[in-house]
Design an enzyme around this catalytic site. Sequence first.
Site: not given
Length: 336
Positions: A199, A202, A113
């Site tokens: 995957k 969102k 991240k």
Amino acid sequence: MGKQRVLSGIQPTGDLHLGNYLGAIRNWVEMQQDYEAFLFMADLHAITVPHDPSTLAASTYNVAATYLACGIDPAIACIFVQSHIPAHSELAWLLNCITPLNWLQDMVQFKEKAIKQGENVGAGLLNYPVLQAADILLYEPDKVPVGEDQKQHLELTRDIAARLNYQFGSDDHPVLKMPEPMIRAEGARVMSLTDGTKKMSKSDPSDLSRINLLDPPEEIQRKVKRCKTDSVRGLTFDDPDRPECTNLLTLYMILSNQTKAAVTAECTDMGWGQFKPLLADTVVAALQPIQEKYHAITSDAGYLESVLHQGKERAEAIANVTLAKVKAALGYSQPL
Ligand code: TRP
């Protein structure tokens, strides 16, 4: 003997999609009978990356409504909002002070991240797993059902608990209860519609990569029609070079409640032109009852608020006991 306790949460960032449902929420629905389930919206985690204050509260409530629409029963499970219970932030602070910095710097998700955030990495992103440890340890769960990607955060939670117990407890009186991970099998992973090796997420910039639980039927038809496939003849679950094929067949199998053998027999000679409408209709039919229930729940604002109020009361009573125990072990005085 009482029921074992489980606890899990989802960040209210973005709309929930089929991956959240099949990978997480559907399992919670099954577990709520046999376990005492604590399920929450991790809205404090949601601000560890830049966020929009004008949508935070609504997203949090929408996730709660989605839990209920998917079949979580607030009469048995405890559903609450993380930020409604100050003990989460407070225990996170205490745990931060006993967590070595390098444990956090080594977390895979932090590193990933942080790269994505570039210049704009807040200290909250580094401390994210400590808050998660606080979420878990406050409720003394037996098990924490999460996906494979959260395994490292659970190991860290156990390491932090062990360290606190070692420094401030004794062998016969551990301060914190050690939680066990309950990692879902890889098979339950729903992959992106635009890349079968990633995957469903969102945070993927393309909305075509996922089916949101609230997508209207036309949108679902459109996304399935446009999803990535290949030019091989026939459909199979077991070709590692055809990740999209495996993913779409698996979705069809789960949502139509069939066995792998039955789907293999039905689809082995199909082309994509025949399979895609079948899959789209199956997804639409599976989501229809969830969408209807969602709209019923959200049309009665008072109902959801009362569920979350009750959840807060029930959760907070437990969280405050653990917090008090930790503060006493660390040597804090009790206010009068
Ligand atoms: N980090 C988790 C995720 O992104 C969400 C989460 C926050 C969580 N606190 C938790 C999950 C505690 C389980 C237990 O999926």
